[in-house]
Structure formats: structure tokens, C-alpha cells
Design a protein around this motif. Sequence first.
Motif, PDB file in Angstrom:
ATOM      1  N   ARG A  98       0.887  -1.207   0.109  1.00  0.00           N
ATOM      2  CA  ARG A  98      -0.111   0.000  -0.179  1.00  0.00           C
ATOM      3  C   ARG A  98       1.119   1.252  -0.004  1.00  0.00           C
ATOM      4  NH1 ARG A  98      -5.614   0.247   2.895  1.00  0.00           N
ATOM      5  NH2 ARG A  98      -6.335   1.804   1.649  1.00  0.00           N
ATOM      6  N   PHE A  99       1.895   1.109   0.893  1.00  0.00           N
ATOM      7  CA  PHE A  99       2.708   2.499   0.902  1.00  0.00           C
ATOM      8  C   PHE A  99       4.192   2.031   0.638  1.00  0.00           C
ATOM      9  CE2 PHE A  99      -0.418   2.942   4.132  1.00  0.00           C
ATOM     10  CZ  PHE A  99      -1.057   4.141   3.626  1.00  0.00           C
ATOM     11  N   LYS A 100       4.766   2.791  -0.097  1.00  0.00           N
ATOM     12  CA  LYS A 100       6.254   2.404  -0.778  1.00  0.00           C
ATOM     13  C   LYS A 100       7.260   3.392  -0.104  1.00  0.00           C
ATOM     14  CE  LYS A 100       7.746   3.584  -5.030  1.00  0.00           C
ATOM     15  NZ  LYS A 100       7.601   3.458  -6.551  1.00  0.00           N
ATOM     16  N   ARG A 101       8.275   2.879   0.368  1.00  0.00           N
ATOM     17  CA  ARG A 101       9.410   3.684   0.915  1.00  0.00           C
ATOM     18  C   ARG A 101      10.558   3.446   0.086  1.00  0.00           C
ATOM     19  NH1 ARG A 101       9.103   1.930   7.289  1.00  0.00           N
ATOM     20  NH2 ARG A 101       6.879   2.670   7.613  1.00  0.00           N
ATOM     21  N   GLN A 102      11.191   4.509   0.026  1.00  0.00           N
ATOM     22  CA  GLN A 102      12.543   4.493  -0.906  1.00  0.00           C
ATOM     23  C   GLN A 102      13.528   3.243  -0.531  1.00  0.00           C
ATOM     24  OE1 GLN A 102      14.380   8.433  -1.563  1.00  0.00           O
ATOM     25  NE2 GLN A 102      15.741   7.589  -3.321  1.00  0.00           N
ATOM     26  N   GLY A 103      13.930   2.618  -1.491  1.00  0.00           N
ATOM     27  CA  GLY A 103      14.748   1.412  -1.202  1.00  0.00           C
ATOM     28  C   GLY A 103      14.254   0.037  -0.914  1.00  0.00           C
ATOM     29  N   GLU A 104      12.990   0.148  -0.770  1.00  0.00           N
ATOM     30  CA  GLU A 104      12.215  -0.880  -0.442  1.00  0.00           C
ATOM     31  C   GLU A 104      11.390  -1.785  -1.526  1.00  0.00           C
ATOM     32  OE1 GLU A 104       9.420  -0.653   3.006  1.00  0.00           O
ATOM     33  OE2 GLU A 104      11.103  -0.232   4.303  1.00  0.00           O
TER      34      GLU A 104
END
Length: 139
Positions: free
Chosen positions: A37-43
Motif C-alpha cells: 500500500r505504501f512504498k518507501r524508498q529502497g524497499e
Amino acid sequence: MNKVILMGRLTKDPEVRYSQGKEPLVVARYTLAVNRRFKRQGEPDADFINCVSFGKAGEFAERYFKKGQMVSIVGRLQVRSWDDNEGKKRWSTDVVAEEQYFAESKNSNAGNPAPAKQESEDGFYPIDESIEDDDLPFN
């Protein structure tokens, strides 16, 4: 309560085996790529979740599920452990599918043009604002 509901794309065609015994049981294993649902940088953008279907559900997966298809499943989480050839304890977590559904129309997976409306990140289409409330059947 142990209940899992997932919707994602098949990473490859299901792998099917047959159990040993008087009445062989179909066992279909597949992996679903489920968008986060949510994307974090590097993941990563998705989680890859191992699923297994037994019996009639396994036969259904074998017959109808294909790589890239969007499917939805309802099932339960199952953790199993075993000792490998070197004597090390190994663990596996799978979703045992109890219900399986197609999550997109037949045409959308066949390479047809995308629908005129743009799908949002969570998989829903925007409401057609040209429709008046009086036109809705449930007023």
C-alpha cells in the motif's frame, strides 16, 4: 482467528504435485506478488507470498491459473518446520487457499487496451461524476 485475504498477480504458473496414498490429492503451489500500500524508498513495491491449494482448489488452480493473472484468495496462514539434510531447522510460512477468485476481467489479461478510466493505486476506479443521484437505483 486465522484468516488471510490477498489479491495479487501470479509470478508463474502453479506447480502441481499429487500426494501419495489411496486417493491422490492435488497440491498446487504458487506465489502471489501483492502490491504494498505504501512504498518507501529502497524497499520493494510488492511482497511475494507463497500459497498452496489442496484437492478441488488445487485442481482449479492447475487448470485456470496462469502467470501474470490477477487473482484473489481467502485462506489461512500455516507455518511448518522440518530438519534439512544438514540437520538444520527450516521454517516455511504459506497461505493455504480455501477460496480462489479471478480478480480481473478475462479481456484485461488478454492484452486488450486499458479501460478509459484510470485505475488508482488501491485498485479502484473513480466515480463517474456525470451520473446524477436521481439516476442511481438505490435512492
